[in-house]
Design a protein around this motif. Structure first.
Motif, PDB file in Angstrom:
ATOM      1  N   ASN A 280       0.719  -1.006  -0.222  1.00 26.22           N
ATOM      2  CA  ASN A 280      -0.424   0.402   0.102  1.00 26.22           C
ATOM      3  C   ASN A 280       1.387   0.812  -0.304  1.00 26.22           C
ATOM      4  OD1 ASN A 280      -2.533  -1.629  -0.135  1.00 26.22           O
ATOM      5  ND2 ASN A 280      -1.690  -1.939   1.976  1.00 26.22           N
TER       6      ASN A 280
ATOM      7  N   GLN B 266       3.842   1.612  -1.594  1.00 27.79           N
ATOM      8  CA  GLN B 266       3.572   1.900  -3.435  1.00 27.79           C
ATOM      9  C   GLN B 266       2.457   1.927  -4.181  1.00 27.79           C
ATOM     10  OE1 GLN B 266       2.489  -0.459  -6.030  1.00 27.79           O
ATOM     11  NE2 GLN B 266       3.286   0.401  -7.316  1.00 27.79           N
ATOM     12  N   TYR B 267       1.282   1.827  -4.141  1.00 27.94           N
ATOM     13  CA  TYR B 267       0.330   1.703  -4.426  1.00 27.94           C
ATOM     14  C   TYR B 267      -0.696   3.436  -3.890  1.00 27.94           C
ATOM     15  CZ  TYR B 267      -4.541   1.038  -6.102  1.00 27.94           C
ATOM     16  OH  TYR B 267      -6.286   1.380  -6.693  1.00 27.94           O
ATOM     17  N   ARG B 268      -0.028   3.734  -3.046  1.00 27.05           N
ATOM     18  CA  ARG B 268       0.082   4.950  -2.971  1.00 27.05           C
ATOM     19  C   ARG B 268       0.394   6.516  -3.031  1.00 27.05           C
ATOM     20  NH1 ARG B 268      -2.542   5.459   2.810  1.00 27.05           N
ATOM     21  NH2 ARG B 268      -3.651   3.416   3.405  1.00 27.05           N
TER      22      ARG B 268
ATOM     23  N   TRP C 182       2.000  -7.084  -7.570  1.00 26.45           N
ATOM     24  CA  TRP C 182       0.012  -7.200  -7.618  1.00 26.45           C
ATOM     25  C   TRP C 182      -0.172  -6.987  -9.546  1.00 26.45           C
ATOM     26  CZ3 TRP C 182      -2.703  -2.648  -9.277  1.00 26.45           C
ATOM     27  CH2 TRP C 182      -1.622  -1.410  -9.076  1.00 26.45           C
TER      28      TRP C 182
ATOM     29  N   ALA D 201      -5.215  -4.854 -12.456  1.00 30.20           N
ATOM     30  CA  ALA D 201      -4.679  -4.637 -12.941  1.00 30.20           C
ATOM     31  C   ALA D 201      -3.989  -4.381 -14.246  1.00 30.20           C
ATOM     32  CB  ALA D 201      -2.863  -4.651 -12.408  1.00 30.20           C
TER      33      ALA D 201
ATOM     34  N   ARG E 228      -3.003  -1.085 -16.406  1.00 31.90           N
ATOM     35  CA  ARG E 228      -2.015  -0.373 -15.627  1.00 31.90           C
ATOM     36  C   ARG E 228      -0.350  -0.623 -16.422  1.00 31.90           C
ATOM     37  NH1 ARG E 228      -4.478   1.364 -10.407  1.00 31.90           N
ATOM     38  NH2 ARG E 228      -6.231   0.788 -10.251  1.00 31.90           N
TER      39      ARG E 228
ATOM     40  N   ILE F 247       5.065  -0.714 -12.346  1.00 32.68           N
ATOM     41  CA  ILE F 247       4.836  -1.754 -10.976  1.00 32.68           C
ATOM     42  C   ILE F 247       5.371  -2.287 -10.077  1.00 32.68           C
ATOM     43  CG2 ILE F 247       2.638  -3.496  -9.839  1.00 32.68           C
ATOM     44  CD1 ILE F 247       0.629  -1.745 -11.417  1.00 32.68           C
TER      45      ILE F 247
END
Length: 210
Positions: free
Chosen positions: A87, A89-91, A128, A134, A137, A142
């Motif tokens: 999270n 990384q995701y944010r 992910w 994904a 994306r 990622i």
């Protein structure tokens, strides 16, 4: 915090810290990787309880640390696992922030293990980008970012004397196989998490001998 009321009956106590990958978002409790690991250990005649779990979907390193403090858990464990960072990384949080907060979490995990770094292990962050969620994306971006976060985690583990278990390749190999993913297309099925548990099994067995 999810506590196991039967834990006191077992020789070894186990704590699992993390986010959605530890709580097993979208799958049953028995499919959680750390619960599967405990079962594998018992099959190998290691008397370990199912884990206490402090984890929630969406948590970053800072949110996990805050939740640990709020749980006010004063128990000491024989085995402690940590899986955190997706999270961050995701944010789009920085790697520098992750290093600082991950290092603090490692020390927290070590304290839970009775100040024994040799009883703590970390699982790498799953990619992910290989999930159905994904699609559309930038999967290469990622993957590159996940690798950067995992490099930091591995480095900090080495400095702290903590075992590091690399499960990221398993999550990349799952691409295109829907049976490896939960119904939401983002999180993992018990089938994929069984592979994580199997990979962690020899490490956990070795740690419990120390």
């Amino acid at each position: 915090m999810i506590s196991n009321p039967d834990a006191v009956k077992s020789k070894y106590q186990f704590l699992s810290l993390g986010d959605s990958y530890t709580i097993g978002e979208s799958v049953g409790a028995a499919d959680r990787w750390s619960v599967q690991l405990a079962g594998m250990l018992r099959t190998d005649k290691v008397d370990v309880a199912d884990p206490d779990i402090i984890a929630r979907t969406g948590w970053t390193t800072a949110e996990l640390q805050d939740a640990i403090k709020a749980a006010n858990n004063t128990k000491t464990y024989d085995l402690v696992s940590l899986l955190i960072g997706v999270n961050n990384q995701y944010r789009g949080q920085s790697t520098d922030r992750y290093r600082t907060e991950f290092r603090d979490l490692l020390q927290t995990a070590i304290r839970f293990a009775g100040n024994r770094p040799g009883r703590v292990f970390v699982l790498s962050i799953p990619d992910w980008g290989a999930s159905p969620y994904a699609n559309g994306r930038d999967k290469n971006q990622i993957a590159t970012e996940i690798d950067a976060f995992n490099t930091i985690a591995k480095d900090e583990c080495q400095k702290a004397g903590v075992a590091y278990v690399d499960i990221t390749p398993l999550t990349r190999q799952a691409a295109g196989d829907n049976s490896q993913f939960a119904g939401d297309g983002l999180h993992y099925s018990g089938k994929q998490m069984k592979q994580w548990a199997s990979t962690a099994l020899p490490v956990a067995e070795d740690l419990l001998k120390k």
